[in-house]
Design an enzyme around this catalytic site. Sequence first.
Site, PDB file in Angstrom:
ATOM      1  CB  VAL A  67      76.561  82.151  88.951  1.00 45.33           C
ATOM      2  CG1 VAL A  67      75.551  81.114  88.477  1.00 45.33           C
ATOM      3  CG2 VAL A  67      76.810  82.037  90.445  1.00 45.33           C
ATOM      4  CG  ASP A 121      65.192  71.114  80.381  1.00 50.70           C
ATOM      5  OD1 ASP A 121      65.047  72.332  80.148  1.00 50.70           O
ATOM      6  OD2 ASP A 121      64.815  70.221  79.592  1.00 50.70           O
ATOM      7  CG  ASN A 148      75.018  82.789  77.957  1.00 48.87           C
ATOM      8  OD1 ASN A 148      75.212  83.513  76.992  1.00 48.87           O
ATOM      9  ND2 ASN A 148      74.946  81.461  77.838  1.00 48.87           N
ATOM     10  CE1 TYR A 220      66.382  84.941  71.715  1.00 46.37           C
ATOM     11  CE2 TYR A 220      66.546  86.547  69.934  1.00 46.37           C
ATOM     12  CZ  TYR A 220      67.135  85.825  70.962  1.00 46.37           C
ATOM     13  OH  TYR A 220      68.467  85.999  71.244  1.00 46.37           O
TER      14      TYR A 220
HETATM   15  N1  LIG Z   1      74.248  83.414  68.956  1.00 45.98           N
HETATM   16  C1  LIG Z   1      73.706  84.560  68.620  1.00 45.98           C
HETATM   17  O1  LIG Z   1      73.703  84.964  67.444  1.00 45.98           O
HETATM   18  C2  LIG Z   1      73.090  85.445  69.680  1.00 45.98           C
HETATM   19  C3  LIG Z   1      72.775  86.763  69.344  1.00 45.98           C
HETATM   20  C4  LIG Z   1      72.216  87.581  70.308  1.00 45.98           C
HETATM   21  C5  LIG Z   1      71.996  87.115  71.581  1.00 45.98           C
HETATM   22  N2  LIG Z   1      72.293  85.823  71.882  1.00 45.98           N
HETATM   23  C6  LIG Z   1      72.005  85.351  73.247  1.00 45.98           C
HETATM   24  O2  LIG Z   1      73.179  84.792  73.818  1.00 45.98           O
HETATM   25  C7  LIG Z   1      72.830  83.744  74.719  1.00 45.98           C
HETATM   26  C8  LIG Z   1      73.632  82.497  74.381  1.00 45.98           C
HETATM   27  O3  LIG Z   1      73.340  82.105  73.058  1.00 45.98           O
HETATM   28  P1  LIG Z   1      74.213  81.024  72.249  1.00 45.98           P
HETATM   29  O4  LIG Z   1      74.132  81.422  70.835  1.00 45.98           O
HETATM   30  O5  LIG Z   1      75.514  80.842  72.884  1.00 45.98           O
HETATM   31  O6  LIG Z   1      73.307  79.731  72.454  1.00 45.98           O
HETATM   32  P2  LIG Z   1      73.722  78.176  72.371  1.00 45.98           P
HETATM   33  O7  LIG Z   1      74.996  78.002  71.647  1.00 45.98           O
HETATM   34  O8  LIG Z   1      72.502  77.486  71.890  1.00 45.98           O
HETATM   35  O9  LIG Z   1      73.978  77.800  73.917  1.00 45.98           O
HETATM   36  C9  LIG Z   1      72.923  77.860  74.813  1.00 45.98           C
HETATM   37  C10 LIG Z   1      73.354  77.369  76.166  1.00 45.98           C
HETATM   38  O10 LIG Z   1      72.207  77.355  77.024  1.00 45.98           O
HETATM   39  C11 LIG Z   1      71.967  76.027  77.470  1.00 45.98           C
HETATM   40  N3  LIG Z   1      70.541  75.735  77.493  1.00 45.98           N
HETATM   41  C12 LIG Z   1      69.683  75.794  76.455  1.00 45.98           C
HETATM   42  N4  LIG Z   1      68.463  75.409  76.850  1.00 45.98           N
HETATM   43  C13 LIG Z   1      68.553  75.101  78.159  1.00 45.98           C
HETATM   44  C14 LIG Z   1      67.641  74.615  79.119  1.00 45.98           C
HETATM   45  N5  LIG Z   1      66.375  74.361  78.791  1.00 45.98           N
HETATM   46  N6  LIG Z   1      68.057  74.411  80.386  1.00 45.98           N
HETATM   47  C15 LIG Z   1      69.343  74.653  80.731  1.00 45.98           C
HETATM   48  N7  LIG Z   1      70.268  75.091  79.856  1.00 45.98           N
HETATM   49  C16 LIG Z   1      69.880  75.309  78.585  1.00 45.98           C
HETATM   50  C17 LIG Z   1      72.636  75.131  76.459  1.00 45.98           C
HETATM   51  O11 LIG Z   1      72.884  73.873  77.049  1.00 45.98           O
HETATM   52  P3  LIG Z   1      73.209  72.553  76.148  1.00 45.98           P
HETATM   53  O12 LIG Z   1      74.680  72.520  76.030  1.00 45.98           O
HETATM   54  O13 LIG Z   1      72.675  71.434  76.917  1.00 45.98           O
HETATM   55  O14 LIG Z   1      72.545  72.775  74.830  1.00 45.98           O
HETATM   56  C18 LIG Z   1      73.884  75.937  76.130  1.00 45.98           C
HETATM   57  O15 LIG Z   1      74.847  75.775  77.127  1.00 45.98           O
HETATM   58  C19 LIG Z   1      71.314  83.591  74.611  1.00 45.98           C
HETATM   59  O16 LIG Z   1      70.700  84.282  75.658  1.00 45.98           O
HETATM   60  C20 LIG Z   1      70.989  84.238  73.289  1.00 45.98           C
HETATM   61  O17 LIG Z   1      69.668  84.721  73.252  1.00 45.98           O
HETATM   62  C21 LIG Z   1      72.851  84.972  70.973  1.00 45.98           C
END
Ligand SMILES: NC(=O)c1ccc[n+]([C@@H]2O[C@H](COP(=O)([O-])OP(=O)(O)OC[C@H]3O[C@@H](n4cnc5c(N)ncnc54)[C@H](OP(=O)(O)O)[C@@H]3O)[C@@H](O)[C@H]2O)c1
Length: 344
Positions: A67, A121, A148, A220
């Site tokens: 999952v 959501d 994630n 955050y």
């Molecule tokens: N990117 C970084 O620099 C970074 C660094 C450290 C940790 N992280 C962590 O890694 C994880 C993924 O981050 P990412 O950068 O890949 O983020 P992202 O590109 O914004 O993707 C987020 C994902 O979560 C989904 N999502 C967001 N809000 C939601 C909601 N309300 N209900 C259901 N699904 C939702 C989004 O769906 P949609 O497609 O509909 O938007 C998308 O599939 C997070 O936990 C983040 O804190 C990221």
Amino acid sequence: MSCFMDQLHSVGGKSKILNALLWCIFGFGVVKATTLLLRATALILDLFVLPSVNYSKYGAGKGKYCVVTGASDGIGKEFATQMARRKFNLILISRTLSKLEALQKELQGKYGIDVKILSIDVSHDVPENYVAVKELCQGLPITVLINNVGLSHNCPVPFLETEEQELRNIITINNTATLLFTQIITPTIIETAASSKCRGLVLTMGSFGGLLPTPLLATYSGSKAFLQSWSNALAGELKEANVDVELILSYLVTSAMSKVRRTSVMIPNPRNFVSSALSSVGRRCGAQERYATVTPYWSHALQHWFIEETVGVYSRIANAMNLKMHKSIRARYLRKKLREEKKQ
Ligand SMILES: NC(=O)c1ccc[n+]([C@@H]2O[C@H](COP(=O)([O-])OP(=O)(O)OC[C@H]3O[C@@H](n4cnc5c(N)ncnc54)[C@H](OP(=O)(O)O)[C@@H]3O)[C@@H](O)[C@H]2O)c1
């Protein structure tokens, strides 16, 4: 004569104390140096020498399900793709149905696996969301959960100016949803692992935002620090059930959330980041001082290790540097916003 003897004794006594003190300092130095050497060796082995983890112990290629939450974009989409490549069937949970459908079609076609999708959501903390998750997962042999889904602030912002809705969304998505997904899915993982004689795995995305208390991203930062403690506690609880629980730490990765588009030495793309994360599950890499935690990407790992071995993540120096960096990001964001407003 007796006065002279007293003086001699006193000098002898002092030099004995001095000697003992020097031996203590030497012993302490040896312990410190040995620990540093062992941690450095483990870091190098984890990052550059040991082979990639073999997922057959989690049931890869045997019809088991993984999952992934937040699976439609960024890091989550890459977790889904790379687990499909390891021959896991998938349950993908995210917000945007059209993106999930496109990914379902792509992965089923390319890897011949079963992909189930659920569009919800999770910023809405409603029971219907979790009833739908339960129904979708019912009866499926799940062995892996990748927590994630996550949300950060739109831009660095002082805590006192953070909009209430943003604050609520961050806590609901990062914490409440993660807890509920894990509570619903883990019993199935335990059962499947026991009946199939394999191990289960629960991965959760942490962040350097939670590793280091981060001014201007306070909510955050707190939400990710919560995941660190929660995940480590759960790791202890599930050990005897043969379920590995690991928190994954990351500095910036290019994605919609980070708003960074260009990769660099410090900022990988999701593909390279996830590849390092999945290869290193169960190892510490940059998180040598932590239990059930991995900082997998090599440059993030070296940064984490260096901070821990020098000023420490909770120090005044680390906090001040973090504040300076986020003040500058906020200033740039506000200047750009002003330019765009002027154009309109
Ligand atoms: N990117 C970084 O620099 C970074 C660094 C450290 C940790 N992280 C962590 O890694 C994880 C993924 O981050 P990412 O950068 O890949 O983020 P992202 O590109 O914004 O993707 C987020 C994902 O979560 C989904 N999502 C967001 N809000 C939601 C909601 N309300 N209900 C259901 N699904 C939702 C989004 O769906 P949609 O497609 O509909 O938007 C998308 O599939 C997070 O936990 C983040 O804190 C990221």
